[in-house]
Design a protein around this motif. Structure first.
Motif, PDB file in Angstrom:
ATOM      1  N   SER A  55       0.820  -1.220   0.000  1.00  0.00           N
ATOM      2  CA  SER A  55       0.000   0.000   0.000  1.00  0.00           C
ATOM      3  C   SER A  55       0.852   1.268   0.000  1.00  0.00           C
ATOM      4  O   SER A  55       0.513   2.248  -0.678  1.00  0.00           O
ATOM      5  CB  SER A  55      -0.915   0.008   1.219  1.00  0.00           C
ATOM      6  OG  SER A  55      -1.748  -1.105   1.153  1.00  0.00           O
ATOM      7  N   THR A  56       1.952   1.276   0.753  1.00  0.00           N
ATOM      8  CA  THR A  56       2.807   2.464   0.755  1.00  0.00           C
ATOM      9  C   THR A  56       3.509   2.622  -0.600  1.00  0.00           C
ATOM     10  O   THR A  56       3.781   3.729  -1.041  1.00  0.00           O
ATOM     11  CB  THR A  56       3.831   2.419   1.902  1.00  0.00           C
ATOM     12  OG1 THR A  56       4.376   1.112   2.007  1.00  0.00           O
ATOM     13  CG2 THR A  56       3.202   2.826   3.213  1.00  0.00           C
ATOM     14  N   GLN A  57       3.751   1.502  -1.277  1.00  0.00           N
ATOM     15  CA  GLN A  57       4.341   1.582  -2.622  1.00  0.00           C
ATOM     16  C   GLN A  57       3.333   2.209  -3.582  1.00  0.00           C
ATOM     17  O   GLN A  57       3.681   3.043  -4.418  1.00  0.00           O
ATOM     18  CB  GLN A  57       4.728   0.171  -3.083  1.00  0.00           C
ATOM     19  CG  GLN A  57       5.537   0.118  -4.367  1.00  0.00           C
ATOM     20  CD  GLN A  57       6.918   0.774  -4.224  1.00  0.00           C
ATOM     21  OE1 GLN A  57       7.665   0.431  -3.328  1.00  0.00           O
ATOM     22  NE2 GLN A  57       7.219   1.728  -5.096  1.00  0.00           N
ATOM     23  N   ARG A  58       2.057   1.828  -3.429  1.00  0.00           N
ATOM     24  CA  ARG A  58       1.017   2.429  -4.287  1.00  0.00           C
ATOM     25  C   ARG A  58       0.891   3.929  -4.007  1.00  0.00           C
ATOM     26  O   ARG A  58       0.718   4.723  -4.917  1.00  0.00           O
ATOM     27  CB  ARG A  58      -0.333   1.747  -4.037  1.00  0.00           C
ATOM     28  CG  ARG A  58      -0.392   0.372  -4.678  1.00  0.00           C
ATOM     29  CD  ARG A  58      -1.773  -0.201  -4.605  1.00  0.00           C
ATOM     30  NE  ARG A  58      -2.735   0.567  -5.373  1.00  0.00           N
ATOM     31  CZ  ARG A  58      -4.037   0.618  -5.112  1.00  0.00           C
ATOM     32  NH1 ARG A  58      -4.532  -0.029  -4.087  1.00  0.00           N
ATOM     33  NH2 ARG A  58      -4.849   1.320  -5.856  1.00  0.00           N
ATOM     34  N   LEU A  59       0.991   4.307  -2.742  1.00  0.00           N
ATOM     35  CA  LEU A  59       0.964   5.734  -2.390  1.00  0.00           C
ATOM     36  C   LEU A  59       2.151   6.444  -3.047  1.00  0.00           C
ATOM     37  O   LEU A  59       2.013   7.533  -3.610  1.00  0.00           O
ATOM     38  CB  LEU A  59       1.011   5.882  -0.861  1.00  0.00           C
ATOM     39  CG  LEU A  59       0.962   7.295  -0.290  1.00  0.00           C
ATOM     40  CD1 LEU A  59      -0.367   7.976  -0.626  1.00  0.00           C
ATOM     41  CD2 LEU A  59       1.153   7.269   1.234  1.00  0.00           C
ATOM     42  N   GLY A  60       3.294   5.788  -2.998  1.00  0.00           N
ATOM     43  CA  GLY A  60       4.509   6.359  -3.589  1.00  0.00           C
ATOM     44  C   GLY A  60       4.416   6.512  -5.096  1.00  0.00           C
ATOM     45  O   GLY A  60       5.096   7.351  -5.687  1.00  0.00           O
ATOM     46  N   ASP A  61       3.547   5.708  -5.740  1.00  0.00           N
ATOM     47  CA  ASP A  61       3.385   5.797  -7.197  1.00  0.00           C
ATOM     48  C   ASP A  61       2.477   6.962  -7.599  1.00  0.00           C
ATOM     49  O   ASP A  61       2.341   7.276  -8.781  1.00  0.00           O
ATOM     50  CB  ASP A  61       2.787   4.486  -7.744  1.00  0.00           C
ATOM     51  CG  ASP A  61       3.796   3.348  -7.684  1.00  0.00           C
ATOM     52  OD1 ASP A  61       5.002   3.645  -7.573  1.00  0.00           O
ATOM     53  OD2 ASP A  61       3.379   2.175  -7.729  1.00  0.00           O
ATOM     54  N   MET A  62       1.803   7.586  -6.624  1.00  0.00           N
ATOM     55  CA  MET A  62       0.880   8.692  -6.967  1.00  0.00           C
ATOM     56  C   MET A  62       1.661   9.988  -7.209  1.00  0.00           C
ATOM     57  O   MET A  62       2.761  10.174  -6.683  1.00  0.00           O
ATOM     58  CB  MET A  62      -0.137   8.903  -5.842  1.00  0.00           C
ATOM     59  CG  MET A  62      -1.053   7.701  -5.680  1.00  0.00           C
ATOM     60  SD  MET A  62      -2.325   7.982  -4.463  1.00  0.00           S
ATOM     61  CE  MET A  62      -3.475   8.966  -5.417  1.00  0.00           C
ATOM     62  N   ASN A  63       1.056  10.872  -7.996  1.00  0.00           N
ATOM     63  CA  ASN A  63       1.759  12.098  -8.404  1.00  0.00           C
ATOM     64  C   ASN A  63       1.057  13.349  -7.899  1.00  0.00           C
ATOM     65  O   ASN A  63      -0.127  13.305  -7.546  1.00  0.00           O
ATOM     66  CB  ASN A  63       1.831  12.152  -9.936  1.00  0.00           C
ATOM     67  CG  ASN A  63       2.672  11.018 -10.479  1.00  0.00           C
ATOM     68  OD1 ASN A  63       3.799  10.793 -10.008  1.00  0.00           O
ATOM     69  ND2 ASN A  63       2.119  10.278 -11.427  1.00  0.00           N
ATOM     70  N   ILE A  64       1.790  14.451  -7.914  1.00  0.00           N
ATOM     71  CA  ILE A  64       1.226  15.757  -7.538  1.00  0.00           C
ATOM     72  C   ILE A  64       0.002  16.025  -8.426  1.00  0.00           C
ATOM     73  O   ILE A  64       0.042  15.786  -9.629  1.00  0.00           O
ATOM     74  CB  ILE A  64       2.280  16.879  -7.728  1.00  0.00           C
ATOM     75  CG1 ILE A  64       3.468  16.635  -6.800  1.00  0.00           C
ATOM     76  CG2 ILE A  64       1.668  18.257  -7.487  1.00  0.00           C
ATOM     77  CD1 ILE A  64       4.671  17.526  -7.057  1.00  0.00           C
ATOM     78  N   GLY A  65      -1.100  16.497  -7.789  1.00  0.00           N
ATOM     79  CA  GLY A  65      -2.332  16.794  -8.542  1.00  0.00           C
ATOM     80  C   GLY A  65      -3.336  15.656  -8.464  1.00  0.00           C
ATOM     81  O   GLY A  65      -4.531  15.869  -8.648  1.00  0.00           O
ATOM     82  N   GLU A  66      -2.885  14.435  -8.194  1.00  0.00           N
ATOM     83  CA  GLU A  66      -3.810  13.300  -8.043  1.00  0.00           C
ATOM     84  C   GLU A  66      -4.466  13.374  -6.658  1.00  0.00           C
ATOM     85  O   GLU A  66      -4.006  14.111  -5.777  1.00  0.00           O
ATOM     86  CB  GLU A  66      -3.065  11.975  -8.208  1.00  0.00           C
ATOM     87  CG  GLU A  66      -2.612  11.750  -9.650  1.00  0.00           C
ATOM     88  CD  GLU A  66      -2.030  10.353  -9.874  1.00  0.00           C
ATOM     89  OE1 GLU A  66      -2.536   9.655 -10.756  1.00  0.00           O
ATOM     90  OE2 GLU A  66      -1.074   9.987  -9.164  1.00  0.00           O
ATOM     91  N   THR A  67      -5.539  12.584  -6.483  1.00  0.00           N
ATOM     92  CA  THR A  67      -6.257  12.665  -5.205  1.00  0.00           C
ATOM     93  C   THR A  67      -6.261  11.314  -4.492  1.00  0.00           C
ATOM     94  O   THR A  67      -6.313  10.253  -5.098  1.00  0.00           O
ATOM     95  CB  THR A  67      -7.715  13.127  -5.402  1.00  0.00           C
ATOM     96  OG1 THR A  67      -8.316  12.305  -6.396  1.00  0.00           O
ATOM     97  CG2 THR A  67      -7.790  14.581  -5.787  1.00  0.00           C
ATOM     98  N   ILE A  68      -6.229  11.439  -3.150  1.00  0.00           N
ATOM     99  CA  ILE A  68      -6.294  10.277  -2.261  1.00  0.00           C
ATOM    100  C   ILE A  68      -7.753  10.135  -1.829  1.00  0.00           C
ATOM    101  O   ILE A  68      -8.410  11.136  -1.499  1.00  0.00           O
ATOM    102  CB  ILE A  68      -5.380  10.520  -1.037  1.00  0.00           C
ATOM    103  CG1 ILE A  68      -3.915  10.556  -1.485  1.00  0.00           C
ATOM    104  CG2 ILE A  68      -5.610   9.497   0.052  1.00  0.00           C
ATOM    105  CD1 ILE A  68      -2.942  11.005  -0.415  1.00  0.00           C
ATOM    106  N   ALA A  69      -8.284   8.892  -1.823  1.00  0.00           N
ATOM    107  CA  ALA A  69      -9.717   8.706  -1.552  1.00  0.00           C
ATOM    108  C   ALA A  69     -10.091   9.124  -0.124  1.00  0.00           C
ATOM    109  O   ALA A  69     -11.037   9.873   0.082  1.00  0.00           O
ATOM    110  CB  ALA A  69     -10.095   7.245  -1.795  1.00  0.00           C
ATOM    111  N   ASP A  70      -9.377   8.627   0.866  1.00  0.00           N
ATOM    112  CA  ASP A  70      -9.703   8.931   2.272  1.00  0.00           C
ATOM    113  C   ASP A  70      -8.466   9.431   2.994  1.00  0.00           C
ATOM    114  O   ASP A  70      -7.360   8.906   2.788  1.00  0.00           O
ATOM    115  CB  ASP A  70     -10.157   7.662   3.014  1.00  0.00           C
ATOM    116  CG  ASP A  70     -11.437   7.101   2.455  1.00  0.00           C
ATOM    117  OD1 ASP A  70     -12.275   7.885   2.003  1.00  0.00           O
ATOM    118  OD2 ASP A  70     -11.582   5.864   2.493  1.00  0.00           O
TER     119      ASP A  70
END
Ligand code: NAD
Ligand code: FES
Length: 272
Positions: free
Chosen positions: A67-82
């Motif tokens: 899960s932390t790897q998936r978080l690390g794959d997200m980019n500036i401007g994208e949104t986190i669900a919760d």
């Protein structure tokens, strides 16, 4: 949805991320944590708040699992669900003259707001910042500006004193009688030995515990920790506790419960 405002890698394993979360930012105090989910199917990730900037919340995470790897794959401007919080109890900022913070690896992130609160009330603050090597020292410049003194240790001697944080702590506790409190945040094994040392020199100590958490609201019981023979839930009673009577060995055992499953998920993500 919670927008990622900024993000940078602190080293190969650890990222810093700034998330727009006005309600969390308005109510957060040192020691509070959040639980986030990358998307609606995501695992819940508990993270201690590293800093607040206006309506934004800073988090620092180690990309060790699926899960932390998936978080690390997200980019500036994208949104986190919760992005739920602030959760837990705020840390006790005690009436002390000279506090020594002991931060191990990525444990440096949650110690920052606590040390800042101590500085703001006029307490002298010394920090021992330890990591396995120079690349893994977290927030060094920020701490240099904030603290009265920063002592760097690295396991391999690539920066500062060669050795573990406890190698730097012992002479301090021995020689500086003004020290009246210790805060330790980092690997459980580090907190265990720092607590032992603080006790040997008759200093009070607070630690921040990081057991497995699921709901973060006291319902599932996964985050239970044994302190002085009593059971506490880190999510609602902590995560900060007085460090002398924590059952660190029990906590380490419980932290490994889902290690195999986590590893399988992580390998699946890597091979996708
Ligand atoms: P790490 O294993 O690289 O260790 C960091 C430092 O801790 C070492 O450089 C050393 O100085 C010290 N240390 C390690 N073992 C020690 C021992 N036996 N005796 C004395 N000192 C010792 O750290 P990492 O890989 O960055 O991991 C950080 C850990 O902190 C993770 O386990 C993470 O779960 C934990 N953490 C805790 C919190 C919290 O709120 N309690 C928050 C974030 C991270
Ligand atoms: Fe479930 Fe604390 S995380 S009881």
């Amino acid at each position: 949805m919670y927008k990622i405002k900024d993000k940078k890698a602190l080293n190969n394993d650890v990222d810093w991320m700034r998330v727009h979360a006005p309600l969390v930012a308005r109510n957060a105090k040192p020691g509070h944590f959040i639980i986030l989910r990358v998307d609606e199917d995501g695992e819940r990730i508990p993270l201690t708040i590293a800093d607040i900037d206006g309506e934004d919340v800073d988090i620092i995470y180690q990309k060790l699992g699926y899960s932390t790897q998936r978080l690390g794959d997200m980019n500036i401007g994208e949104t986190i669900a919760d992005f739920v919080g602030p959760l837990g109890q705020a840390a006790h900022i005690r009436d002390k003259k000279h506090v020594v913070g002991v931060a191990g690896g990525v444990g440096a992130a949650p110690i920052l707001p606590q040390l800042r609160a101590y500085k703001e009330q006029g307490t002298k603050v010394t920090l021992i910042l330890g990591a396995r090597n120079e690349d893994y020292l977290v927030l060094e410049d920020t701490f240099e500006k904030l603290c009265d003194r920063v002592i760097i240790t690295t396991d391999n001697g690539s920066k500062g004193q060669k050795g573990m944080v406890t190698d730097a702590l012992e002479p301090l506790l021995k020689d500086d009688e003004s020290i009246d409190h210790v805060i330790a945040i980092g690997p459980v094994i580090m907190m265990k030995f720092v607590a032992k040392m603080a006790q040997a020199y008759q200093k009070s100590i607070d630690v921040s515990l990081n057991p497995i958490m699921i709901d973060g609201t006291g319902m599932c019981g996964n985050c239970r920790v044994d302190i002085g023979g009593k059971t506490y839930f880190a999510c609602i009673d902590g995560p900060d506790f007085e460090g002398q009577e924590v059952d660190y060995d029990g906590l380490m055992k419980r932290q490994n419960y889902y290690k195999d499953e986590e590893h399988v998920c992580y390998l699946r993500l890597k091979n996708d």
